[in-house]
Design a protein around this motif. Structure first.
Motif, short mmCIF file in Angstrom:
data_model
loop_
_atom_site.label_atom_id
_atom_site.label_comp_id
_atom_site.label_asym_id
_atom_site.label_seq_id
_atom_site.Cartn_x
_atom_site.Cartn_y
_atom_site.Cartn_z
N VAL A 77 3.80 -3.28 3.51
CA VAL A 77 4.07 -4.41 2.62
C VAL A 77 3.44 -5.66 3.22
O VAL A 77 3.72 -6.02 4.36
CB VAL A 77 5.60 -4.64 2.46
N SER A 78 2.58 -6.33 2.46
CA SER A 78 1.92 -7.54 2.95
C SER A 78 2.88 -8.72 2.95
O SER A 78 3.68 -8.88 2.02
CB SER A 78 0.71 -7.89 2.08
N ASP A 104 4.19 -5.22 7.38
CA ASP A 104 2.78 -5.52 7.12
C ASP A 104 1.91 -4.90 8.22
O ASP A 104 1.92 -5.35 9.34
CB ASP A 104 2.58 -7.03 7.07
N THR A 105 1.17 -3.85 7.86
CA THR A 105 0.30 -3.19 8.84
C THR A 105 -1.15 -3.61 8.68
O THR A 105 -2.01 -3.09 9.39
CB THR A 105 0.39 -1.65 8.71
N ASP A 149 0.84 -1.20 0.00
CA ASP A 149 0.00 0.00 0.00
C ASP A 149 0.86 1.25 0.00
O ASP A 149 1.83 1.34 0.75
CB ASP A 149 -0.90 0.04 1.24
N GLY A 150 0.49 2.20 -0.82
CA GLY A 150 1.11 3.51 -0.84
C GLY A 150 2.53 3.53 -1.38
O GLY A 150 3.22 2.52 -1.34
N ILE A 151 2.94 4.67 -1.89
CA ILE A 151 4.30 4.84 -2.38
C ILE A 151 4.84 6.17 -1.85
O ILE A 151 4.19 7.21 -1.97
CB ILE A 151 4.36 4.84 -3.92
N ILE A 152 6.03 6.11 -1.27
CA ILE A 152 6.74 7.30 -0.81
C ILE A 152 7.97 7.45 -1.71
O ILE A 152 8.74 6.51 -1.84
CB ILE A 152 7.22 7.13 0.65
N ALA A 153 8.14 8.61 -2.32
CA ALA A 153 9.35 8.90 -3.07
C ALA A 153 10.27 9.67 -2.14
O ALA A 153 9.99 10.81 -1.77
CB ALA A 153 9.03 9.71 -4.32
N MET A 154 11.35 9.03 -1.72
CA MET A 154 12.24 9.62 -0.73
C MET A 154 13.48 10.20 -1.43
O MET A 154 14.27 9.47 -2.01
CB MET A 154 12.66 8.58 0.30
#
Length: 117
Positions: A89-90, A112-113, A58-63
């Motif tokens: 991340v599952s 995995d949340t 789920d979701g994407i962070i561009a760091m």
């Protein structure tokens, strides 16, 4: 941030179950994980790519500047390489890899949340 860090297509992306870095399965196979390769050894190993990464995230962070990012600190990725990371991340790493990490004194925290309340 260089364009090499940005996925060119959203299909076929996978996230590392240890650090949550996002790449294609081919990139993990060709280059390994930028952060975890010495522990996961996914480079050149299709089975390890499948076991140690997940296509379900789920979701994407561009760091771009990990040392200056409060989001990177919150996600516990502020000491990692520049790039794209999943928020969650599952799946879990295989138990033998978790045991190996613990033997080396490296704490494993699941990314995995989905099962947390």
């Amino acid at each position: 941030m260089s364009l090499e860090y940005i996925p060119k297509d959203l299909r076929g992306l996978r996230a590392c179950k240890l650090c949550s870095m996002i790449k294609t399965s081919d990139e993990f196979y060709r280059n390994g994980c930028d952060n975890c390769e010495r522990h996961l050894r996914v480079k050149g190993n299709k089975d390890a790519v499948q076991e140690c990464t997940s296509s379900n995230f789920d979701g994407i962070i561009a760091m771009m500047a990990p040392e200056d990012s409060w989001v990177a600190r919150w996600q516990r990725i502020d000491k990692l390489a520049k790039g794209c990371y999943a928020i969650s991340v599952s799946g879990e790493l295989p138990q033998d890899i978790i045991d190996s990490l613990q033997d080396k004194g490296i704490p494993y925290r699941s990314r995995d949340t989905s099962s947390r309340s």
